[in-house]
Write an enzyme that holds these catalytic residues in place. Structure first.
Site, PDB file in Angstrom:
ATOM      1  N   GLY A  84       0.821  -1.203   0.000  1.00 21.74           N
ATOM      2  CA  GLY A  84       0.000   0.000   0.000  1.00 21.74           C
ATOM      3  C   GLY A  84       0.853   1.249   0.000  1.00 21.74           C
ATOM      4  O   GLY A  84       0.564   2.213   0.709  1.00 21.74           O
TER       5      GLY A  84
ATOM      6  N   SER B 102       1.453   3.543  -2.346  1.00 23.20           N
ATOM      7  CA  SER B 102       1.226   4.567  -3.369  1.00 23.20           C
ATOM      8  C   SER B 102       0.619   5.850  -2.832  1.00 23.20           C
ATOM      9  O   SER B 102       0.560   6.851  -3.542  1.00 23.20           O
ATOM     10  CB  SER B 102       0.314   4.004  -4.475  1.00 23.20           C
ATOM     11  OG  SER B 102      -0.984   3.740  -3.963  1.00 23.20           O
TER      12      SER B 102
ATOM     13  N   ALA C 114      -5.980  -0.129   2.610  1.00 24.69           N
ATOM     14  CA  ALA C 114      -7.382   0.224   2.810  1.00 24.69           C
ATOM     15  C   ALA C 114      -8.105  -0.152   1.523  1.00 24.69           C
ATOM     16  O   ALA C 114      -7.925   0.505   0.499  1.00 24.69           O
ATOM     17  CB  ALA C 114      -7.530   1.715   3.104  1.00 24.69           C
TER      18      ALA C 114
ATOM     19  N   TYR D  32      -6.185   3.111  14.129  1.00 25.17           N
ATOM     20  CA  TYR D  32      -6.695   4.429  14.496  1.00 25.17           C
ATOM     21  C   TYR D  32      -7.618   4.269  15.701  1.00 25.17           C
ATOM     22  O   TYR D  32      -8.380   3.312  15.786  1.00 25.17           O
ATOM     23  CB  TYR D  32      -7.459   5.055  13.330  1.00 25.17           C
ATOM     24  CG  TYR D  32      -8.080   6.405  13.656  1.00 25.17           C
ATOM     25  CD1 TYR D  32      -7.280   7.536  13.755  1.00 25.17           C
ATOM     26  CD2 TYR D  32      -9.448   6.529  13.872  1.00 25.17           C
ATOM     27  CE1 TYR D  32      -7.828   8.775  14.065  1.00 25.17           C
ATOM     28  CE2 TYR D  32     -10.003   7.761  14.181  1.00 25.17           C
ATOM     29  CZ  TYR D  32      -9.194   8.882  14.275  1.00 25.17           C
ATOM     30  OH  TYR D  32      -9.739  10.113  14.589  1.00 25.17           O
TER      31      TYR D  32
ATOM     32  N   TYR E 105     -16.229   4.786  13.947  1.00 24.25           N
ATOM     33  CA  TYR E 105     -14.915   4.180  13.714  1.00 24.25           C
ATOM     34  C   TYR E 105     -14.574   3.165  14.795  1.00 24.25           C
ATOM     35  O   TYR E 105     -14.715   1.963  14.582  1.00 24.25           O
ATOM     36  CB  TYR E 105     -13.818   5.245  13.593  1.00 24.25           C
ATOM     37  CG  TYR E 105     -12.592   4.693  12.888  1.00 24.25           C
ATOM     38  CD1 TYR E 105     -12.302   5.030  11.572  1.00 24.25           C
ATOM     39  CD2 TYR E 105     -11.753   3.776  13.525  1.00 24.25           C
ATOM     40  CE1 TYR E 105     -11.210   4.487  10.921  1.00 24.25           C
ATOM     41  CE2 TYR E 105     -10.662   3.232  12.873  1.00 24.25           C
ATOM     42  CZ  TYR E 105     -10.393   3.590  11.586  1.00 24.25           C
ATOM     43  OH  TYR E 105      -9.313   3.038  10.937  1.00 24.25           O
TER      44      TYR E 105
ATOM     45  N   LYS F 223      -9.819  -3.509  13.182  1.00 25.17           N
ATOM     46  CA  LYS F 223      -8.527  -3.163  13.784  1.00 25.17           C
ATOM     47  C   LYS F 223      -8.257  -3.979  15.049  1.00 25.17           C
ATOM     48  O   LYS F 223      -7.104  -4.294  15.361  1.00 25.17           O
ATOM     49  CB  LYS F 223      -8.467  -1.672  14.089  1.00 25.17           C
ATOM     50  CG  LYS F 223      -8.492  -0.787  12.839  1.00 25.17           C
ATOM     51  CD  LYS F 223      -7.421  -1.179  11.832  1.00 25.17           C
ATOM     52  CE  LYS F 223      -7.435  -0.271  10.618  1.00 25.17           C
ATOM     53  NZ  LYS F 223      -6.436  -0.677   9.601  1.00 25.17           N
TER      54      LYS F 223
ATOM     55  N   THR G 297      -7.139  11.914   3.846  1.00 26.40           N
ATOM     56  CA  THR G 297      -6.827  10.912   2.833  1.00 26.40           C
ATOM     57  C   THR G 297      -8.072  10.650   1.992  1.00 26.40           C
ATOM     58  O   THR G 297      -9.193  10.976   2.400  1.00 26.40           O
ATOM     59  CB  THR G 297      -6.374   9.583   3.473  1.00 26.40           C
ATOM     60  OG1 THR G 297      -7.494   8.987   4.160  1.00 26.40           O
ATOM     61  CG2 THR G 297      -5.235   9.802   4.459  1.00 26.40           C
TER      62      THR G 297
END
Length: 403
Positions: free
Chosen positions: A54, A56, A147, A233, A243, A252, A283
């Site tokens: 991931g 990029s 993600a 997170y 979340y 998570k 993001t």
């Protein structure tokens, strides 16, 4: 791209909270700025050969930047971003990979990009073969920063798990910023079903992280003292329902269980499996989390007062420089690294608590300082609103990129 016209004027297009356009020159300028951020902080001892899953964009890209330009590491990045095709200029992540590799090679560093599905066994084998055939030693840093919206069940290719961003147990109503219309809108999100919770955990948890470590170890391309890290997170109470207490938080928690299992395997040979609880960030993935953008506006505005804001690359550089490889580790009772301590500090959250109730559809304005910063950071993810960069693009430039 065919035709006689080679020059074009790039126009920005945002649909809802999704950017559907890109300015490659802006991304090139942003890449140079991020590299300079790391270089100004100096070199430090770290990895020799880093694999970034991931790499990029976002925290994955930040990890790769500090590994290469801070630690001097060879870096491999795996992740899929749409390349240019017909009248589509390509995704921002594709260009980030191109410009990173170009800059790394100018600096005498080895950088390899694999634009591939990270979940596939064939991708794991592709990386294994590359390390065996092209590198001078095994991977000693593995970063997992994925993600994704979906993942194919590796044991049943006909089953596809799809991740959802939903609360658990009860619906949640909150306000989010609509970047296309530049207004605050109310959203009500229904609770996830048991099947959706399970699917999100399969996609966003630690299953694939464990599969990567197992595959690399079995192939003999993972150093005995390898450090591997996955990002999590926590956030404040304001974002907990959607979340921490929702499907993403459940995933998570599963990733943290994966970290414990990995640590049991890697620890005896001097390796480490780490979880880092990172700060809120602008993001593309976070922009679609219901209610999250409103909190970000308040946080960014609060940080203008406290002076504690960090860009993604600044955050990741501090994480690796001070905590992963340094002697300034901040850990919680679960052993997780906590670079998010700046965000959750009382002085910052007190400011947020004062600002957040004032951000409503009736009071929202485009001139809100937190919104101006949020929108600028979001646009820069696609190369727009970058000082000194024009909207001109020569289509013949595409011919020189063979990534």
């Amino acid at each position: 791209m065919e035709g006689s016209v080679t020059n074009m004027q790039l126009s920005e297009k945002i649909t809802g909270n999704v950017s559907r356009s890109v300015n490659p020159h802006g991304l090139e300028r942003m890449m140079a700025q991020q590299i300079e951020t790391v270089r100004q902080r100096g070199a430090y001892a770290g990895a020799k050969r880093a694999l970034i899953l991931g790499g990029s964009a976002s925290y994955g890209l930040g990890s790769r930047l500090t590994a290469a330009f801070g630690q001097g590491a060879t870096t491999i990045s795996v992740g899929y971003a749409r390349p240019p095709h017909d009248d589509f200029l390509g995704a921002a992540g594709w260009w980030n990979q191109v410009y990173f590799k170009q800059a790394a090679e100018r600096a005498g560093l080895v950088a390899q990009n694999f634009n591939a599905n990270v979940f596939l066994n064939s991708t794991k084998q592709l990386v294994i073969d590359y390390v065996r055939q092209r590198l001078d030693g095994p991977i000693d840093l593995l970063v997992y920063s994925i993600a994704a919206p979906k993942r194919i069940n590796p044991e049943n290719p006909d089953e596809v798990w799809r991740s959802v961003i939903k609360p658990i147990g009860a619906p949640v109503t909150d306000f989010s910023v609509d970047l296309e219309r530049e207004e605050l809108v109310k959203q009500t999100i229904t609770p996830a079903t048991p099947e959706e919770i399970a699917a999100t955990t399969h996609v966003m948890g630690g299953e694939d992280w464990e599969l990567w470590v197992t595959a690399l170890r079995s192939a003999g391309v993972l150093a005995p003292n390898c450090k591997t890290i996955l990002f999590s997170y926590e956030g404040p109470t304001a974002t907990a329902a959607i979340y921490h207490d929702g499907t993403l938080g459940q995933a998570k928690r599963a990733a943290e269980a994966s970290a414990r299992r990995l640590q049991a395997k890697l620890g005896p040979t001097g390796g480490e499996a780490l979880i880092s609880v990172n700060r809120s960030a602008t993001t593309k993935a976070a922009a679609v989390i219901p209610g999250f953008s409103r909190y970000c506006l308040a946080l960014l505005q609060a940080e203008q007062v406290t002076g504690t804001h960090e860009t993604t690359v600044e955050h990741q550089d501090r994480l690796f420089r001070d905590m992963v490889y340094g002697r300034q580790r901040q850990v919680d009772e679960l052993g997780r690294l906590r670079p998010d301590a700046w965000e959750l500090a009382a002085m910052t959250q007190d400011q947020v608590a004062r600002i957040l109730p004032k951000i409503t559809p009736a009071t929202f304005t485009r001139n809100l300082p937190g919104y101006q910063q949020y929108r600028r950071e979001f646009r820069q993810l696609s190369g727009f609103d970058v000082p000194g960069v024009t909207a001109d693009f020569d289509l013949t430039e595409l011919n020189q990129w063979h990534d």
